[in-house]
Design a protein around this motif. Structure first.
Motif, mmCIF file in Angstrom:
data_model
loop_
_atom_site.group_PDB
_atom_site.id
_atom_site.type_symbol
_atom_site.label_atom_id
_atom_site.label_comp_id
_atom_site.label_asym_id
_atom_site.label_seq_id
_atom_site.Cartn_x
_atom_site.Cartn_y
_atom_site.Cartn_z
ATOM 1 N N GLU A 175 0.671 -1.202 -0.147
ATOM 2 C CA GLU A 175 0.092 0.105 0.184
ATOM 3 C C GLU A 175 0.841 1.258 0.001
ATOM 4 O O GLU A 175 0.443 2.293 -0.571
ATOM 5 C CB GLU A 175 -0.877 0.103 1.300
ATOM 6 C CG GLU A 175 -2.184 -0.704 0.965
ATOM 7 C CD GLU A 175 -2.996 -0.774 2.410
ATOM 8 O OE1 GLU A 175 -3.712 -1.530 2.394
ATOM 9 O OE2 GLU A 175 -3.144 0.304 3.324
ATOM 10 N N LEU A 176 1.860 1.244 0.623
ATOM 11 C CA LEU A 176 2.648 2.221 0.768
ATOM 12 C C LEU A 176 3.321 2.722 -0.579
ATOM 13 O O LEU A 176 3.463 3.747 -0.990
ATOM 14 C CB LEU A 176 3.896 2.138 1.773
ATOM 15 C CG LEU A 176 3.383 2.165 3.328
ATOM 16 C CD1 LEU A 176 4.448 1.550 4.161
ATOM 17 C CD2 LEU A 176 3.113 3.559 3.871
ATOM 18 N N VAL A 177 3.850 1.713 -1.185
ATOM 19 C CA VAL A 177 4.467 1.859 -2.741
ATOM 20 C C VAL A 177 3.429 2.369 -3.572
ATOM 21 O O VAL A 177 3.856 3.120 -4.369
ATOM 22 C CB VAL A 177 5.302 0.553 -2.839
ATOM 23 C CG1 VAL A 177 5.948 0.695 -4.219
ATOM 24 C CG2 VAL A 177 6.362 0.314 -2.059
ATOM 25 N N LYS A 178 2.230 1.729 -3.343
ATOM 26 C CA LYS A 178 1.162 2.149 -4.396
ATOM 27 C C LYS A 178 0.735 3.660 -4.093
ATOM 28 O O LYS A 178 0.748 4.401 -5.062
ATOM 29 C CB LYS A 178 -0.109 1.232 -4.002
ATOM 30 C CG LYS A 178 -1.048 1.047 -4.890
ATOM 31 C CD LYS A 178 -2.010 0.052 -4.542
ATOM 32 C CE LYS A 178 -3.463 0.040 -5.521
ATOM 33 N NZ LYS A 178 -4.321 -0.975 -4.823
ATOM 34 N N SER A 179 0.965 4.024 -2.841
ATOM 35 C CA SER A 179 0.695 5.314 -2.687
ATOM 36 C C SER A 179 1.728 6.187 -3.448
ATOM 37 O O SER A 179 1.506 7.191 -3.602
ATOM 38 C CB SER A 179 0.797 5.610 -1.047
ATOM 39 O OG SER A 179 -0.400 5.182 -0.468
ATOM 40 N N LEU A 180 3.147 5.815 -3.156
ATOM 41 C CA LEU A 180 4.254 6.495 -3.643
ATOM 42 C C LEU A 180 4.018 6.643 -5.315
ATOM 43 O O LEU A 180 4.346 7.685 -6.083
ATOM 44 C CB LEU A 180 5.530 6.019 -3.406
ATOM 45 C CG LEU A 180 5.873 6.112 -2.015
ATOM 46 C CD1 LEU A 180 7.242 5.241 -2.062
ATOM 47 C CD2 LEU A 180 6.410 7.601 -2.002
ATOM 48 N N SER A 181 3.307 5.770 -5.857
ATOM 49 C CA SER A 181 3.114 5.657 -7.336
ATOM 50 C C SER A 181 1.954 6.830 -7.668
ATOM 51 O O SER A 181 1.726 7.205 -8.843
ATOM 52 C CB SER A 181 2.790 4.323 -7.816
ATOM 53 O OG SER A 181 1.291 4.204 -7.376
ATOM 54 N N CYS A 182 1.478 7.316 -7.079
ATOM 55 C CA CYS A 182 0.311 8.646 -7.120
ATOM 56 C C CYS A 182 1.014 9.795 -7.366
ATOM 57 O O CYS A 182 0.319 10.742 -7.737
ATOM 58 C CB CYS A 182 -0.762 8.552 -5.860
ATOM 59 S SG CYS A 182 -1.573 7.249 -5.772
#
Ligand code: GDG
Length: 470
Positions: A175-182
């Motif tokens: 989830e953290l890396v997914k958030s960074l991808s925003c």
């Protein structure tokens, strides 16, 4: 050119940006003044729910608006003291042994990010570019996107990005890396950090990374880059020189009675390798009796995050080590380690650096380490001190004139001190010139301007592209 919106966990006050504030405040404020804009974040106060919800408090200084909100006790405990500083900070510094993970703290971390983002939305204009800072605010862009914000948003990580195997220790790593991808642009301190992020994307997120740093992951496309944070070396040199005849420097000199001086300055944090450093200094006194009574280590370590248990522990450990070593090697007129648990004025620190023969900077892991750069900048070019620097500081990749050490090798650090204490003037000058050239090439202005230039060049999203993941 649109305005600049800076978001960081803590916001400097207008007075702090003008006085002798540290690097980041000065660098960021310079860009804000040029473009006009808003600096948004936590005020540092813990307040009631009513007061928190009434924010942000706005303070205008020329073209810059300082917008701050207070946090409730629960938000502070979960977002700041909990997930940011008891989970992310230790794991990102490879100290999984000191980390804890609590689901409610993580939920609080996301909740506070969403709440802060919601507060910011009202202050945004369509042409603004948004620059988010550091690990406290990883989900910030995702929260803004879900409110329909399509502005360009960049993120700079001030601390290391850990290797994937380490990051996996945090249960919601995906989830953290997914958030960074925003974000549109992700900035790292070093190529190693950038590579670690790319490795996670390709090995754990089924994403791709192109040769020019374009990442595709979780249905998003973003750019990554390396932006080495720096200092303004000539300003530091000038101020250090200006302060060298002040009372505090004269007093220090007098009290040293001709002894050599080793200087260390760090926030009191377990990532800074303070215990290992004290032990290496002890080894110097043990193995080289000629230095007993002839060299002093001054360690300035202002306490931080003192309500996080691991920080209370490092403080105790260090007090114990300083007491033990001083008990062993002090004389009636000699104390080997002067350990000062307090904050000093910035220019005072720089002038103390200038008086010393060694800057001893030995973190176990550090995004960049500005103290190493400040130490170099503060030296007198006619008689410069030597920087003894850990290979695990981001700065080690740039400062090739430093004597590099592995902080886990006590004997190696002790030998580096012996070498630095005896280094002839011409070798010290050569090393100093190499380091100063590196500081001037990548100063704080270059860091800030190159990040903002890259962020401004990202193609703007069409409306409708703002929300969530595709
Ligand atoms: C994070 C990353 C990265 C320290 N004691 C006093 C004082 N300081 C100033 C230093 C320096 C700053 O605080 C500390 O910066 P560092 O870079 O060394 O370390 P962190 O605080 O951990 O910063 C780090 C940095 O962000 C920037 O991106 O380099 O890796 O961990 O400027 O001089 N300043 C004053 N009194 C003190 O007693 N005035």
């Amino acid at each position: 050119m649109g305005r600049l919106i800076v978001v960081s966990n803590r916001v400097a006050t207008p007075t702090e940006t003008k006085g002798s504030a540290g690097g980041l405040a000065v660098g960021v404020f310079g860009a804000l003044k040029d473009a006009g804009g808003v600096w948004f974040g936590w005020s540092g106060d813990v307040v009631s729910e009513t007061v928190a919800n009434a924010g942000p408090m706005l303070e205008q200084d020329g073209a810059v608006t300082f917008a701050t909100v207070g946090l409730t006790r629960k938000d502070y405990d979960q977002y700041y003291r909990g997930f940011s500083n008891a989970t992310l900070w230790p794991v990102f510094h490879y100290r999984n042994d000191l980390a804890r993970y609590e689901r409610d703290e993580y939920a609080g971390y996301r909740r506070v990010n969403a709440w802060l983002a919601h507060k910011l939305v009202k202050l945004l204009e369509p042409d603004d570019i948004i620059w988010i800072h550091d690990y406290h605010l990883i989900p910030f862009a995702e929260a803004l996107r879900s409110e329909g914000v399509t502005n360009r948003i960049g993120f700079f990580l001030h601390i290391p990005f850990p290797a994937p195997q380490i990051l996996l220790n945090i249960p919601p790593h995906e989830e953290l890396v997914k958030s960074l991808s925003c974000y549109d642009l992700l900035g790292f301190q070093t190529a190693t950090d950038q590579q670690a992020f790319h490795d996670y994307v390709t090995r754990h997120a089924r994403g791709t990374v192109s040769a020019d740093g374009i990442v595709e992951a979780f249905g998003r496309k973003l750019r990554t880059g390396v932006y080495r944070i720096g200092v303004f070396p000539d300003e530091i040199a000038e101020q250090a020189k200006r302060y060298e005849s002040r009372q505090h420097v004269l007093e220090l000199k007098q009290s040293l009675e001709g002894r050599k001086l080793i200087m260390s300055v760090d926030r009191l944090d377990y990532s800074k390798g303070l215990v290992e450093r004290f032990r290496a200094f002890e080894l110097l006194l043990e193995r080289s009796p000629e230095w007993r009574g002839n060299v002093t280590l001054v360690q300035i370590a202002p306490p931080t995050r003192s309500d996080v248990a691991t920080y209370q522990k490092i403080r105790q450990d260090l007090e114990y080590e300083a007491g033990r070593i001083n008990g062993r090697y002090s004389g009636l007129d000699y104390t080997p380690i002067r350990y000062l648990n307090q904050q000093y004025d910035r220019w005072k620190l720089m002038s103390l650096f200038r008086e010393s023969q060694i800057g001893f900077v030995t973190p176990l892991h550090d995004g960049m380490n500005l103290v190493a750069k400040e130490y170099v900048a503060a030296q007198n070019p006619d008689d410069p001190g030597v920087l003894v620097l850990s290979i695990f500081a981001g700065a080690a990749a740039e400062l090739s004139g430093a004597v590099l050490v592995n902080p886990h090798d006590a004997i190696g650090m002790c030998e580096a001190l012996q070498r630095a204490l005896q280094m002839p003037l011409d070798a010290r000058q050569r090393r100093h010139e190499i380091n100063m050239a590196a500081l001037r090439e990548d100063d704080l202005g270059v860091w800030r301007d190159s990040f903002l230039r890259d962020l401004r060049s990202v193609p703007v999203r069409r409306s409708g592209e703002g929300g969530g993941h595709k």
